[in-house]
Every structure is written in C-alpha cells, then in structure tokens.
Design an enzyme around this catalytic site. Structure first.
Site, short mmCIF file in Angstrom:
data_model
loop_
_atom_site.label_atom_id
_atom_site.label_comp_id
_atom_site.label_asym_id
_atom_site.label_seq_id
_atom_site.Cartn_x
_atom_site.Cartn_y
_atom_site.Cartn_z
CE LYS A 167 -11.40 -0.52 -9.27
NZ LYS A 167 -10.49 -1.56 -8.77
CG ASN A 170 -7.67 -4.39 -3.53
OD1 ASN A 170 -8.86 -4.35 -3.82
ND2 ASN A 170 -7.20 -3.90 -2.40
CE1 TYR A 211 -13.13 2.67 -7.79
CE2 TYR A 211 -15.32 2.02 -8.56
CZ TYR A 211 -14.18 1.75 -7.83
OH TYR A 211 -14.08 0.57 -7.14
CG ASP A 245 -2.23 0.73 0.98
OD1 ASP A 245 -3.27 0.05 0.90
OD2 ASP A 245 -2.21 1.97 0.82
CG ASP A 262 2.97 5.68 -6.60
OD1 ASP A 262 1.92 5.14 -7.01
OD2 ASP A 262 3.25 6.88 -6.77
CB VAL A 263 0.36 0.60 -8.21
CG1 VAL A 263 0.32 -0.45 -7.12
CG2 VAL A 263 -0.78 1.60 -8.04
#
Ligand code: ZN
Length: 710
Positions: free
Chosen positions: A602, A532, A598, A477, A505-506
């Site tokens: 997604k 996720n 969002y 995270d 950090d993704v």
C-alpha cells in the site's frame, strides 16, 4: 450478423387483457382504464411512438366532491411514456372551459398554460400534454396521436400530401404543418367541422391523430392507417436496396477498439465549461446494430445526417442534425483533431442558423447549447449523447428510427423535412423545454466513474456515494458472485441504466486495457478512477511466504499501477481532465506488526499515486489518496479485510464482533465509527474539484495522531 427485424403493425387488442386492466384499476372510471390499456399497446411499438412521444385522451363523466356530475377529459401527462403509463399518468381536466377556448382567434402560450393549470380536477396531477386542446376540441371520446415512422416518411416528402392521401384514403384529412398547441388544435377542429366523417387527421411533418367513440376502434384505426402507410412504402421501394449490397459487417470484436476510442474523443469534444468553472460532460450510448453499421456505409449517410428530424417533437432530444464521421483515424492525434473539427463545424452551423432565427423570437442565443447529440460513424453505427444517461438512451432510440426511416424516405424519392425555423420554434418552446433537464448539474452529474474492488465494503460504499451525487458507475471486481450482488443492490436503488459491472483482474495489464475499452463502449469513457482493489495477508516477516508477498504486491501495488497506466490514454483522448482517487490506508503512515505485505504494498501504491499526481497534472488530472482505518462492512456487503483479520483480532482481545467495532470506535480521537460511505464522501469531495488539490492524502479514520499525513 443478423439484421434487426422491422416492426410490423399488428392490432394487439385483447378483450381479456382489457378486462384485466379494468379490474386492476377499478377505483378509476372504466373508460380511463381502457384508455390506459390501449395507450400501452401504442407505447409497446417503437415504430409508433418513442419515449414520451405521442399522446392519448378519453372523455368521461365523474362526480365531483359535492356529488355533482362533471364532464372531464383525461389527457396523457406531458412527457409520460405511453408504454408504461398508469391512470395517474393522465391529467384530468374540466372540459367545458377548454372547449370554449375554441372560439378564440388566438391564445398566447402563457394563457394556454394558465388554462391547462386552472382547469385540472386534481391539483397534483401531471401537466397535461401540449396537444391537450386538440383532444379537447374534437368531440370523440377517444383520441390517439403518434409520430409513426411510416407516416413521417410519407409526410416528409416533396409530394407528401399526395402520398398520404394515396396511401390512407378518403377518410383522412391532411393538413399543412402548423405549430403545436392552440394553432394546431384550431386547424384540426376546422377539418372535423368540414367533414364529420373523418377517421383521422395527418399533420404534415408532425404525425397522425385517430379518433372514435370507443378505445378499441380509435386504437384500431391507428394501427390500420399506419399499416397502410407501411405497406404503401414497402410497395414503392420494392426492389430498392436500402444498404450497400456488397458490404460484409465485421464481427463486433474487430471494431471494439475504435468504438472505445471514438466515444472517448467525442465525449471529450462535446464537454464544455459552465459559468461556475465545472465541466458539463455528456453521457453516451452506442448503437452498433447491423442495420446502423450498414447505414453508416451508405452513400446517403452524409445526406441523412445533414437533413432534419422526422417530427419536431424529437428536436429537444436529438437536435435537428447529426454529425457524420467517414472513418475513425487510427492515430489518437488525428482522431481528436477530426472530432473537434466536426463538432466545431456543427456548433458554428447551429449558431449561425440560430442567429438568424433568434432576433424575432426573443431567444438569447448565448444561453443555448449548440452541441450535437447524434453521430453516425462509419463502421461503428450510431453514437448518441445526452446530459443524463437516460437522455443518451432516448436520443439513441430516436436516432436509430430516424436513420432507418430517412433511408426509406430517400428510397421513396427523397426525404424532405420542414424548415429550420419551425424546428427552432419547437426546440425553444417553453412547453418542450420543461421536458428536458438543463445546464445546472449535480455535483458529479455527467461523470463516469470506475471503482475497482467494488464488491467489497469500501468499494461498494464509494460506488453508492458516487451514484448518490450523480455519477454513472462501473463496478469492477474479480469476485463475480459478490459483484453481481453489489450491482443488483445499487441498480435497485439508483436505476439499472446508471450502474454496470465488469469482472477483470487488475494484475493483468491486457485484461485491464480490454476492460477499459468495454467500459468506454458501455458508458462513453472514464472521468473518475477509484483504484480500491486490494488484498491483505497477515504474517510476520519471518513467517511471510515470499509467494504470498508477491501476490499482495501484485494486487495492491501493480494493480494500482496497471489501472493508472491504462486510464492515461483515455484521459488524454477525452481531454477534459479527470480524477484518480486512490483508496490507500492508515497503515501507510502508521504500520503494524504482521502486516508487512499489506503495508509495504500500500505504501508503494501511495508513492506511485504521488508520481501520477506529478505526471498527470499536465492533462488536468488530479490524483489524491484517502487513508481509511477500521472500516467495517455491514450485513449486506462485508469487508474482505475484516473477514480476514477480524477473527484473530477478536480472539487476541477477547471480543465479539460488536465488541471489536466498539474497540475501534474508542481508539480514534473523535470516538466515531468509520463507515464506507465516509470514504465515499472523501472520493466525492476530490472528484467534485472544489479545491485545486492534487497529491494529497485525506485520512478518514476518526482521527489518529500516529497516522497524520506528513
Ligand atoms: Zn405530436
């Protein structure tokens, strides 16, 4: 870099500490409390005993249920760790019937097992040590037994007997190696009957027993004799350098890449299919201490790997031999080829020796596992494997002591362990086999999982279900504080060795790659990736700030892409298939107003997951999606999404938090609350590979016809 200090023998007996333990355990006989105390002192020194090695006992009297006084012996439970043992880690037995067994000429394993069972004073106490009869046959009140490194160095030598006598003096008997259990007990008894002045017995290639009529003396003798052995060795090897003198150990940073790549390849090469089609994977522990790295460059490295264990007790943890890797190729293809070749050679050599041994022993060679547990890798150090994480950690500790002891043994003029037949006797001895876990893993046992966004409600719930079904989990995270909290909750529940955490950090690809190497170094690789991490932003298109839109796309879409891209080479190096389970959303199928950033991000992530399913199938990697809806967190770990959107929704509907939850329960077809653990169960289902499925979407939303996948 600093070299690890060599443990020096020190008598740690402290009267006040011993009295403290007697007080703490006042419901038990005082002698047993003292036994616990000195057992822990032995256990606290890893150069005396490691992980369940060694054993101790005390003889005393207790009153049975009718008030009649009985002579009993308390012996350490088989496989119990001396360093943390409590009174109930000892097994109490009526000693008189055990002593009578000394009159027999032989005793089968089955009969010994039966005698050790029927003579226990408490039906539920742990099975006593396999050396119980040694403890029972000798008359001394306290007996201490260890496989001390320095004693093993002396006995595993062509002049071993002479060295032991020279180092330890007259009051010590030295006996040839003999199988543990009844034969060893008889042999030790014979020595005592020949000389009742003895203070210790050394068993060649096995270990040392000391004894006395009080706890302090018996423990003190152990320390004293092992200290003498250590000083003797130090004197003999004075001036001899154990390690190549001119080498400079590079900083850790420069070897991280090859460490990560090597463990991925090694873990993959050792994974094997089970009869039910599942893959049995190993867990990994790397020990990259300066001494081990130096040892890996020693001219003796190859020889050390090819010689056997210090004491046969170790073989169930480490196998008899290790694999030596001279260098880690920079090219992945060469790396995989090299590791596979080495593992195959190891397996073939193991099976060939076993074929010679098996016919006379009744062992079914086909049912044994011929895989290595230890690799000594030039420039990296020791890489240890185990079916469970704990097994890998134990193998690593034993491997480290073994390598350093063998180097000292070689400096003494040559390390010479006992023959392979004796080793197989111990490896396949029923009493030893009971100590290790075997080939029927739990649903996700052996797997390493990475969950991003793990500090949020869904990530946390997923991690929990993965741990529950046997996986080892890396939590990732960006929010360090929440991540530490999530980790500590899970570590308390499932054990700190089974869960690790890492902040990255993704959205930063370099950071993702670096983090994946770090996870591999810690846990051996990645078998299950759960992208996720996600953020939300509530605004209509008209009001949506383009920078905010970018940010959401960055985390939700690019972040998912980044972790998928970075895991691909790991899956390839491991070559054992794998799973990606993307936490998607019901909004992909059933979007709502003011949720454009969002839903669109997604939907993009969902689409790229399908592409991944198509592209990764050739490596047997499955990619599936879960579409949850209305997952609320709990008081412990809240849902970041609902922390953000909940207040506005409550306001617009005139509801309090409980009312809002109720509203969403009533909105779904099944009228059921949707919990994070339900999402976790979905991940477990996909990861367990029970169906040949990839590219699928699983709704976890209580039922919503508008969001049915199509
Ligand atoms: Zn032993």
């Amino acid at each position: 870099m600093k070299r690890k200090k060599i443990y020096k023998m020190k008598n740690l007996f402290n009267k006040n500490d011993s009295l403290g333990l007697i007080k703490k355990y006042s419901v038990f006989p005082e002698e047993l409390a003292l036994r616990v105390y000195t057992s822990r002192l032995l256990g606290s020194n890893p150069s005396l005993v490691l992980h369940g090695g060694g054993n101790t006992s005390v003889k005393t009297k207790i009153k049975d249920i009718t008030g009649e006084e009985k002579d009993v012996i308390y012996v350490k439970g088989s496989g119990m760790d001396l360093c943390s043992i409590c009174p109930d880690g000892f097994s109490g037995l009526n000693i008189a019937p055990l002593i009578r067994l000394g009159k027999l000429d032989s005793l089968s394993d089955e009969d010994m097992d039966n005698q050790l069972k029927i003579n226990r004073i408490m039906a539920e106490s742990p099975p006593p040590s396999v050396e119980t009869l040694v403890h029972a046959f000798l008359p001394h009140k306290y007996i201490d037994h260890t496989h001390a490194d320095s004693i093993m160095i002396l006995t595993n030598h062509k002049n071993g007997k002479h060295l032991v006598r020279d180092a330890l003096g007259e009051k010590v008997a030295v006996i040839d190696y003999i199988m543990s259990g009844f034969p060893l007990a008889k042999a030790v008894l014979r020595e005592y009957e020949n000389n009742s002045e003895l203070k210790a017995v050394v068993v060649m290639n096995h270990g040392i027993f000391t004894f006395a009529d009080d706890a302090k003396t018996s423990y003190g003798r152990m320390i004293d004799f092992v200290d003498r052995a250590e000083k003797y060795i130090e004197e003999k090897i004075k001036g001899i350098s154990l390690f190549p003198s001119e080498i400079e150990i590079p900083e850790a940073e420069s070897r991280r890449d090859s460490m990560g790549r090597f463990v991925q390849a090694a873990r993959g090469a050792c994974a094997f299919p089970l009869p039910d089609g599942k893959i049995r994977r190993f867990h990994v522990k790397i020990c990259s201490t300066p001494d081990l790295i130096a040892a890996s460059w020693s001219s003796l490295a190859q020889k050390i790997c090819a010689s056997g264990v210090l004491t046969p007790d170790h073989v169930i943890r480490t196998k008899n031999k290790m694999i030596y890797i001279e260098s880690v190729p920079e090219n992945d293809h060469d790396l995989n080829t090299l590791v596979e070749m080495k593992v195959n050679q190891f397996k073939e050599a193991y099976m060939a020796s076993l074929q010679n041994y098996a016919p006379s022993s009744g062992i079914n060679a086909k049912e044994t596992d011929p895989y290595p547990r230890l690799f000594l890798v030039a420039g990296i150090g020791l890489v240890a494997l185990g079916f469970t994480r704990k097994d890998a950690l134990i193998a690593a500790d034993i491997g480290e002591h073994t390598i350093l002891a063998k180097l000292r043994g070689e400096a003494m003029g040559g390390y010479l362990p006992i023959s392979e037949d004796h080793i197989f006797d111990m490896e396949f001895w029923g009493f030893q086999q009971k100590k290790v876990k075997h080939l029927s893993p739990g649903l996700l046992e052996g797997m390493v999982a990475l969950v991003t966004g793990a500090a949020g409600a869904i990530g946390f719930g997923v991690a929990k279900q993965l741990l529950k079904t046997g996986a080892v989990v890396a939590l990732a995270d960006l929010d360090e504080k929440k991540l530490v909290k999530a980790q500590s909750i899970l570590a308390d529940e499932y054990g700190e060795d089974l869960v690790t955490s890492i902040v990255f950090d993704v959205t930063d690809y370099q950071a993702v790659e670096k983090a994946f190497t770090e996870i591999s170094i810690r846990l051996g690789g990645i078998d299950l990736l759960v992208p996720n991490a996600g953020i939300a932003h509530v605004a209509t298109i008209e009001e949506l700030d383009p920078d905010k839109f970018d940010k959401v796309i960055d985390v939700n879409l690019k972040g998912t892409f980044n972790v998928m891209k970075a895991v691909a080479p790991i899956f390839k190096r491991q070559n054992t298939g794998g799973n990606i389970v993307v936490i998607s959303t019901k909004n992909v199928f059933d979007p709502g107003a003011a949720f454009g950033a969002y839903s669109a991000s997604k939907a993009g992530a969902h689409q790229i997951s399908k592409i991944a399913a198509i592209e990764f199938a050739q490596f047997d990697v499955r990619v599936n999606m879960i579409n949850p809806d209305a997952v609320f967190g709990d008081a412990e770990i809240s849902s970041k999404l609902w922390d953000l959107i909940g207040p506005a929704r409550m306001k617009s509907r005139g509801l309090d938090p409980e009312g809002l939850k109720e509203y969403y329960i009533n909105r779904n077809l099944l009228k059921k609350p949707v919990l994070a653990e339900h999402v976790g169960n979905g991940v477990v289902f996909f990861a367990s590979g029970q169906t040949p499925t990839t590219g699928a979407s699983l709704p976890v939303d209580g039922g919503n016809s508008a969001a049915f996948p199509r």
